[in-house]
Structure formats: structure tokens, C-alpha cells
Design a protein around this motif. Structure first.
Motif, PDB file in Angstrom:
ATOM      1  N   LYS A 127     -22.161  50.802 101.337  1.00 41.99           N
ATOM      2  CA  LYS A 127     -23.100  51.647 102.066  1.00 41.99           C
ATOM      3  C   LYS A 127     -22.492  51.998 103.411  1.00 41.99           C
ATOM      4  O   LYS A 127     -21.920  51.137 104.085  1.00 41.99           O
ATOM      5  CB  LYS A 127     -24.428  50.907 102.249  1.00 41.99           C
ATOM      6  N   VAL A 129     -22.598  52.564 107.130  1.00 40.10           N
ATOM      7  CA  VAL A 129     -23.420  52.163 108.271  1.00 40.10           C
ATOM      8  C   VAL A 129     -23.239  53.206 109.362  1.00 40.10           C
ATOM      9  O   VAL A 129     -22.158  53.349 109.938  1.00 40.10           O
ATOM     10  CB  VAL A 129     -23.027  50.767 108.786  1.00 40.10           C
ATOM     11  N   SER A 130     -24.307  53.942 109.633  1.00 40.65           N
ATOM     12  CA  SER A 130     -24.208  55.053 110.573  1.00 40.65           C
ATOM     13  C   SER A 130     -25.558  55.261 111.236  1.00 40.65           C
ATOM     14  O   SER A 130     -26.608  54.896 110.696  1.00 40.65           O
ATOM     15  CB  SER A 130     -23.752  56.327 109.852  1.00 40.65           C
ATOM     16  N   SER A 131     -25.527  55.868 112.415  1.00 42.77           N
ATOM     17  CA  SER A 131     -26.765  56.208 113.113  1.00 42.77           C
ATOM     18  C   SER A 131     -27.401  57.478 112.553  1.00 42.77           C
ATOM     19  O   SER A 131     -28.539  57.812 112.893  1.00 42.77           O
ATOM     20  CB  SER A 131     -26.496  56.377 114.610  1.00 42.77           C
ATOM     21  N   ALA A 133     -29.301  59.470 109.898  1.00 36.37           N
ATOM     22  CA  ALA A 133     -30.243  59.093 108.832  1.00 36.37           C
ATOM     23  C   ALA A 133     -29.818  59.640 107.475  1.00 36.37           C
ATOM     24  O   ALA A 133     -30.133  59.047 106.438  1.00 36.37           O
ATOM     25  CB  ALA A 133     -31.641  59.591 109.186  1.00 36.37           C
ATOM     26  N   ASP A 134     -29.107  60.750 107.449  1.00 36.17           N
ATOM     27  CA  ASP A 134     -28.678  61.327 106.173  1.00 36.17           C
ATOM     28  C   ASP A 134     -27.657  60.456 105.451  1.00 36.17           C
ATOM     29  O   ASP A 134     -27.490  60.563 104.231  1.00 36.17           O
ATOM     30  CB  ASP A 134     -28.084  62.722 106.397  1.00 36.17           C
ATOM     31  N   ASP A 135     -26.969  59.582 106.185  1.00 32.52           N
ATOM     32  CA  ASP A 135     -25.947  58.737 105.570  1.00 32.52           C
ATOM     33  C   ASP A 135     -26.540  57.574 104.787  1.00 32.52           C
ATOM     34  O   ASP A 135     -25.822  56.903 104.041  1.00 32.52           O
ATOM     35  CB  ASP A 135     -25.000  58.196 106.643  1.00 32.52           C
ATOM     36  N   ASP A 136     -27.844  57.329 104.954  1.00 32.58           N
ATOM     37  CA  ASP A 136     -28.457  56.205 104.230  1.00 32.58           C
ATOM     38  C   ASP A 136     -28.500  56.447 102.728  1.00 32.58           C
ATOM     39  O   ASP A 136     -28.521  55.501 101.936  1.00 32.58           O
ATOM     40  CB  ASP A 136     -29.884  55.971 104.748  1.00 32.58           C
ATOM     41  N   SER A 137     -28.534  57.701 102.319  1.00 32.78           N
ATOM     42  CA  SER A 137     -28.627  58.022 100.891  1.00 32.78           C
ATOM     43  C   SER A 137     -27.258  58.215 100.237  1.00 32.78           C
ATOM     44  O   SER A 137     -27.183  58.523  99.048  1.00 32.78           O
ATOM     45  CB  SER A 137     -29.458  59.300 100.706  1.00 32.78           C
ATOM     46  N   ARG A 138     -26.194  58.027 100.992  1.00 30.57           N
ATOM     47  CA  ARG A 138     -24.855  58.224 100.430  1.00 30.57           C
ATOM     48  C   ARG A 138     -24.377  56.944  99.743  1.00 30.57           C
ATOM     49  O   ARG A 138     -24.650  55.826 100.205  1.00 30.57           O
ATOM     50  CB  ARG A 138     -23.873  58.628 101.529  1.00 30.57           C
ATOM     51  N   HIS A 139     -23.643  57.116  98.651  1.00 26.78           N
ATOM     52  CA  HIS A 139     -23.151  55.981  97.864  1.00 26.78           C
ATOM     53  C   HIS A 139     -21.629  56.074  97.752  1.00 26.78           C
ATOM     54  O   HIS A 139     -21.076  57.155  97.534  1.00 26.78           O
ATOM     55  CB  HIS A 139     -23.783  55.966  96.466  1.00 26.78           C
TER      56      HIS A 139
END
Length: 310
Positions: A127, A129-131, A133-139
């Protein structure tokens, strides 16, 4: 520094050497004694020693013993050239070779390690780890190659997500900014945070081959060993009369509704409340051992029996 010739004691400098009215007085053997100071064209020099032939000549011809004087020499000031920072072109070993030698040689790989571990590839779901929010759904799929300690990252994207799936980071070795050395297989544990090319990745899951590789190498991946995790839990039960008493105490404090089962999250929270702090990898090791059917529940009786009898 000077050609062979007579050395004047007080040289008279003139634009016309042929018009000098004063005769020069030159140094002789009696002036060149150990411990004497002489002036060499304005520079003060101290005589503190001579070779064996000179000592013998002074003894035979002038009856003077020339004994050398031991001078305390200042320690040399060593200055080291700092290694320039790595600029990112090629590998760091290649760049360092150009610093250490005018004719650098290509760095030699560990051939024995390559032949032994080249077939072992550890794959993880990671996963970002980024500030953002769009990066939370990246795999991402992170692959670690045990033969040469290189890491490769691919991004997995769904259709119509607006992202292009494929290679995210090329296969190369990365330096761990915490230790200053390259990432190795012992750093590849679930829950670990890897900093690769300025991006932070959290290892969340791994495939079955990686799980078995962990279990086959407990000396490297001790947190993936169930024996190590159970031993860590047993250490806090030294104050009890027996392992059975310690197990009953744990079960009684965690099983609030007395049904003999706990969700895995409740189980880990209960251990933490009792002062048993486990890493993400150690929690996963327990779940892999006691959650056989994959319902995310743990049988407390089975856990107590394993904790007591091993």
C-alpha cells in the motif's frame, strides 16, 4: 635547493657583482657543527645530525664528536577528501569506483548468493503511504529478488480507474534510509515500511510461497516463526505458578462473553491490553496458525492448549 659551492655567511647583494668592495666570508667545517644555526641566504637553518662518514671525518681531522640530536617532529596533519554524494546515475558502487580509482573496475556480484537464492522471489501486496487521499485506493505488487536483493514494483489498476497498470519502479537495489545499507530479505516482513525512490510502501500481504519461505527460514524471519511468537507471549507468564494458570488468566480476561471464540482484532486488542505488544508480522503469524478456516476467528481453547503444551 642549492648548487654545490661556497656558502657566504653574510652575502652582499649588488647589481654588479664585479664591483663588490667587500670580500665574502664563507662557512667552513668548524661552523657546521651539530647544534649550530647557520643562515642560508637569509633563512635560518638548524643542524641537528649528519651521516656516519661525516662523523668519522670530524673525529679524525678536528677531534670533534658529532652526536645527532633527536628532534620531536610534529604529527602530520592528515586530510581526507570527502566522498561526493551519490547523484543517482547508475549504481552507487559504480559511482564510488570512479572516486577510489582513476581506472575503476565494475563491481563484482556475489555469485554464490545468486546461485543459491536466484529462484526465490518474495511477492507482497503493498500500500502506498501518502498524504494524498486518492493513493489509498491504489494497489501494488512488490517483488523482492533474494538472489541480488533487488526490488521491483508493479501497480495493479482496475478498468476505468484512470490509472495505467504496469511497472511502477524498475528492478534495482534500494538503500534503507534508516540503516544506510541496502534492503535485504530480513527487512521483508509484513507491516514494514519501505522507502523506495521517494515513495513509501507498507507491506500488507504476501503470497503462499513467501509464507512458506518465511517458515523455512526462522533464523532470518523470526517474527514469522510461531515458536518465537508463543515464546514471547509465555515470557510474561513467569510470575504464575504454571503455564495452565497463565493460559486460564489470559482466556478469562479476553473472553468476555464466554463463548470460547474471539475475532482476530479483538484477540490482538486483548493481548495489547494485557501488555503483550506484537508486531504486524507476529499477529499475522498467530492468525495463520489458529485461523485455519479463514473466518477471522480464533478458538481460545486451541490457543490455550498450544500455549500450554507447545
Amino acid at each position: 635547493m642549492l648548487k654545490r659551492g661556497k656558502l657566504p655567511k653574510q652575502p652582499a647583494f649588488t647589481y654588479c657583482p664585479g664591483m663588490k668592495m667587500k670580500k665574502d666570508e664563507f662557512y667552513g667545517p668548524k661552523d657546521l657543527l651539530i647544534g649550530s644555526h647557520i643562515k642560508v641566504f637569509g633563512r635560518n637553518c638548524y643542524i641537528y645530525g649528519c651521516n656516519g662518514y661525516t662523523q668519522k671525518w670530524y673525529k679524525d681531522n678536528l677531534g670533534i664528536d658529532m652526536v645527532s640530536i633527536n628532534l620531536e617532529k610534529d604529527k602530520p596533519v592528515l586530510k581526507y577528501q570527502e566522498i561526493p554524494p551519490y547523484l543517482g546515475y547508475g549504481s552507487e558502487e559504480d559511482s564510488l569506483g570512479s572516486v577510489k580509482s582513476l581506472m575503476p573496475k565494475a563491481p563484482q556480484p556475489n555469485v554464490k548468493k545468486i546461485f543459491k537464492n536466484d529462484l526465490h522471489i518474495l511477492r507482497f501486496e503493498a500500500k502506498l503511504v501518502s498524504s494524498n487521499a486518492d493513493d489509498d485506493s491504489r494497489h501494488f505488487i512488490l517483488s523482492f529478488f533474494c538472489g541480488d536483493d533487488t526490488i521491483q514494483v508493479y501497480e495493479v489498476a482496475e478498468r476505468n480507474s484512470g490509472r495505467v497498470p504496469g511497472k511502477f519502479l524498475d528492478k534495482k537495489r534500494h538503500i534503507n534510509p534508516v540503516t544506510g545499507s541496502y534492503y535485504s530479505e530480513k527487512d521483508m516482513l509484513l507491516g514494514e515500511l519501505l522507502i523506495l525512490g521517494g515513495h513509501k510502501f507498507r507491506l500488507m500481504k504476501c503470497d503462499e510461497y513467501t509464507e512458506k519461505y518465511f517458515e523455512a527460514n526462522p533464523e532470518v524471519f523470526k517474527e514469522a516463526s510461531i515458536d518465537y511468537v508463543l515464546h514471547k507471549i509465555r515470557q510474561l507468564g513467569k510470575g504464575y505458578d504454571s503455564a495452565e494458570a497463565y493460559s486460564k488468566e489470559l482466556m478469562g480476561r479476553m473472553d468476555k462473553n464466554k463463548d470460547g471464540y474471539l475475532s482476530f482484532d479483538e484477540f490482538c486488542a486483548g493481548l495489547k491490553a494485557l501488555g503483550i505488544i506484537l508486531t504486524y508480522q507476529e499477529e499475522h503469524t498467530l492468525m495463520r496458525k489458529f485461523d485455519k478456516n479463514g473466518d477471522n476467528r480464533i478458538s481460545l481453547s486451541e490457543f490455550a492448549q498450544t500455549l500450554t503444551h507447545g
